[in-house]
Design an enzyme around this catalytic site. Structure first.
Site, PDB file in Angstrom:
ATOM      1  N   HIS A  12      37.154  35.609  40.273  1.00  0.00           N
ATOM      2  CA  HIS A  12      37.457  34.313  40.897  1.00  0.00           C
ATOM      3  C   HIS A  12      36.154  33.607  41.253  1.00  0.00           C
ATOM      4  O   HIS A  12      35.193  34.262  41.679  1.00  0.00           O
ATOM      5  CB  HIS A  12      38.264  34.496  42.187  1.00  0.00           C
ATOM      6  CG  HIS A  12      38.317  33.233  43.006  1.00  0.00           C
ATOM      7  ND1 HIS A  12      39.231  32.234  42.739  1.00  0.00           N
ATOM      8  CD2 HIS A  12      37.537  32.767  44.017  1.00  0.00           C
ATOM      9  CE1 HIS A  12      39.012  31.224  43.574  1.00  0.00           C
ATOM     10  NE2 HIS A  12      37.983  31.519  44.360  1.00  0.00           N
TER      11      HIS A  12
ATOM     12  N   GLU B  66      36.866  28.982  51.262  1.00  0.00           N
ATOM     13  CA  GLU B  66      37.093  30.358  50.808  1.00  0.00           C
ATOM     14  C   GLU B  66      36.109  31.325  51.458  1.00  0.00           C
ATOM     15  O   GLU B  66      36.496  32.433  51.843  1.00  0.00           O
ATOM     16  CB  GLU B  66      37.006  30.410  49.274  1.00  0.00           C
ATOM     17  CG  GLU B  66      38.188  29.690  48.617  1.00  0.00           C
ATOM     18  CD  GLU B  66      38.005  29.429  47.132  1.00  0.00           C
ATOM     19  OE1 GLU B  66      37.022  29.915  46.526  1.00  0.00           O
ATOM     20  OE2 GLU B  66      38.855  28.707  46.558  1.00  0.00           O
TER      21      GLU B  66
ATOM     22  N   LYS C 272      38.281  40.503  41.074  1.00  0.00           N
ATOM     23  CA  LYS C 272      39.701  40.692  41.383  1.00  0.00           C
ATOM     24  C   LYS C 272      40.090  42.164  41.192  1.00  0.00           C
ATOM     25  O   LYS C 272      39.324  42.947  40.595  1.00  0.00           O
ATOM     26  CB  LYS C 272      40.523  39.756  40.493  1.00  0.00           C
ATOM     27  CG  LYS C 272      40.359  38.260  40.839  1.00  0.00           C
ATOM     28  CD  LYS C 272      41.125  37.408  39.838  1.00  0.00           C
ATOM     29  CE  LYS C 272      41.213  35.957  40.243  1.00  0.00           C
ATOM     30  NZ  LYS C 272      41.965  35.161  39.243  1.00  0.00           N
TER      31      LYS C 272
ATOM     32  N   TYR D 106      45.018  30.908  48.044  1.00  0.00           N
ATOM     33  CA  TYR D 106      45.683  30.248  46.916  1.00  0.00           C
ATOM     34  C   TYR D 106      46.711  29.199  47.348  1.00  0.00           C
ATOM     35  O   TYR D 106      47.608  28.862  46.570  1.00  0.00           O
ATOM     36  CB  TYR D 106      46.302  31.312  46.006  1.00  0.00           C
ATOM     37  CG  TYR D 106      45.272  32.050  45.170  1.00  0.00           C
ATOM     38  CD1 TYR D 106      44.434  31.363  44.278  1.00  0.00           C
ATOM     39  CD2 TYR D 106      45.122  33.431  45.255  1.00  0.00           C
ATOM     40  CE1 TYR D 106      43.495  32.023  43.503  1.00  0.00           C
ATOM     41  CE2 TYR D 106      44.175  34.110  44.478  1.00  0.00           C
ATOM     42  CZ  TYR D 106      43.374  33.399  43.604  1.00  0.00           C
ATOM     43  OH  TYR D 106      42.448  34.062  42.829  1.00  0.00           O
TER      44      TYR D 106
ATOM     45  N   ASN E  12      42.519  37.986  34.964  1.00  0.00           N
ATOM     46  CA  ASN E  12      41.272  37.440  34.411  1.00  0.00           C
ATOM     47  C   ASN E  12      40.020  37.858  35.188  1.00  0.00           C
ATOM     48  O   ASN E  12      38.991  37.197  35.143  1.00  0.00           O
ATOM     49  CB  ASN E  12      41.375  35.918  34.229  1.00  0.00           C
ATOM     50  CG  ASN E  12      41.702  35.185  35.515  1.00  0.00           C
ATOM     51  OD1 ASN E  12      41.740  35.797  36.584  1.00  0.00           O
ATOM     52  ND2 ASN E  12      41.909  33.891  35.431  1.00  0.00           N
TER      53      ASN E  12
HETATM   54  N1  UDP Z   1      46.955  31.698  37.029  1.00  0.00           N
HETATM   55  C1  UDP Z   1      48.058  32.255  36.385  1.00  0.00           C
HETATM   56  N2  UDP Z   1      48.811  31.456  35.560  1.00  0.00           N
HETATM   57  C2  UDP Z   1      48.524  30.141  35.363  1.00  0.00           C
HETATM   58  C3  UDP Z   1      47.408  29.587  36.017  1.00  0.00           C
HETATM   59  C4  UDP Z   1      46.650  30.385  36.846  1.00  0.00           C
HETATM   60  O1  UDP Z   1      48.329  33.447  36.533  1.00  0.00           O
HETATM   61  O2  UDP Z   1      49.247  29.460  34.603  1.00  0.00           O
HETATM   62  C5  UDP Z   1      46.147  32.545  37.913  1.00  0.00           C
HETATM   63  C6  UDP Z   1      44.845  32.972  37.276  1.00  0.00           C
HETATM   64  O3  UDP Z   1      44.594  34.326  37.620  1.00  0.00           O
HETATM   65  C7  UDP Z   1      43.838  32.030  37.908  1.00  0.00           C
HETATM   66  C8  UDP Z   1      44.421  31.823  39.297  1.00  0.00           C
HETATM   67  O4  UDP Z   1      45.830  31.830  39.085  1.00  0.00           O
HETATM   68  O5  UDP Z   1      42.541  32.590  37.914  1.00  0.00           O
HETATM   69  C9  UDP Z   1      44.031  30.539  39.963  1.00  0.00           C
HETATM   70  O6  UDP Z   1      44.299  29.462  39.093  1.00  0.00           O
HETATM   71  P1  UDP Z   1      43.229  28.299  38.863  1.00  0.00           P
HETATM   72  O7  UDP Z   1      43.890  27.236  38.056  1.00  0.00           O
HETATM   73  O8  UDP Z   1      42.648  27.913  40.183  1.00  0.00           O
HETATM   74  O9  UDP Z   1      42.137  29.007  37.927  1.00  0.00           O
HETATM   75  P2  UDP Z   1      40.632  29.494  38.225  1.00  0.00           P
HETATM   76  O10 UDP Z   1      40.039  28.523  39.214  1.00  0.00           O
HETATM   77  O11 UDP Z   1      40.717  30.904  38.752  1.00  0.00           O
HETATM   78  O12 UDP Z   1      39.964  29.438  36.880  1.00  0.00           O
HETATM   79 MG    MG Z   2      40.794  27.867  41.055  1.00  0.00          MG
END
Ligand code: UDP
Ligand code: MG
Length: 156
Positions: free
Chosen positions: A118, A129, A12, A52, A115
């Site tokens: 991805h 994706e 990211k 997303y 974080n």
């Molecule tokens: N995210 C966020 N706040 C939240 C949950 C998710 O900012 O409460 C962001 C975070 O960067 C995450 C992305 O949205 O990586 C996608 O969320 P997902 O639940 O799909 O997590 P991932 O699959 O990336 O672990």
């Molecule tokens: Mg996810």
């Protein structure tokens, strides 16, 4: 021979800005997964919304869309045995403060909003994706790597 999967992984914008591209690539490479596609790009609003879409309407969605467009990403396709799950184990939990020590997110990030990496969460989302970011002719699967040599010998 074990069945192989493909997954979409991205460094990211915060990971790119912090100089973590090599570190993140290294963690998947040393595991034995096979890199079959890689490019740097700026995510467009259309790509961000497609990527997303599942989170549309959630409180964090607008900030997430802004975050993924806040600088270039490094988009990748990785292949290997159980790579979808395996890559998410290497990445660690969405919330870096709850992630296992030794995972990318635990080692390099503080908060879920930034974080650094991805990874797709299912076969269906992986193919969806990959198609957002890559044409099939940009994927280079025509070489052998160690992972393939190893799994070819396993009857399963
Ligand atoms: N995210 C966020 N706040 C939240 C949950 C998710 O900012 O409460 C962001 C975070 O960067 C995450 C992305 O949205 O990586 C996608 O969320 P997902 O639940 O799909 O997590 P991932 O699959 O990336 O672990
Ligand atoms: Mg996810």
């Amino acid at each position: 021979m074990l069945r192989e999967e493909r997954t979409f992984i991205a460094v990211k914008p915060d990971g790119v800005k912090r100089g973590l591209v090599g570190e993140i690539v290294r963690r998947f490479e040393r595991k034995g997964f096979k890199l079959i596609g890689i490019k740097m790009l700026d995510v467009t609003p259309e790509m961000a919304e497609k990527h997303y879409g599942e989170h549309k309407g959630k409180p964090f969605y607008p900030r997430l869309i802004e975050y993924i467009q806040s600088g270039p990403i490094v988009a990748m396709v990785w292949k290997g045995y159980d790579v979808i799950h395996g890559a998410r184990v290497i990445m660690g939990s969405t919330k870096p403060n709850e992630a296992q020590v030794g995972t990318i997110r635990a080692d390099f990030a503080l908060v879920k909003e930034y974080n650094v990496v991805h990874g797709s969460d299912s076969e269906e989302s992986a193919e969806r994706e990959i198609a957002i970011y890559f044409n099939e002719n940009e994927i280079c699967d025509e070489y052998d790597n160690m992972a393939e040599i190893v799994i070819e010998k396993i009857d399963d």
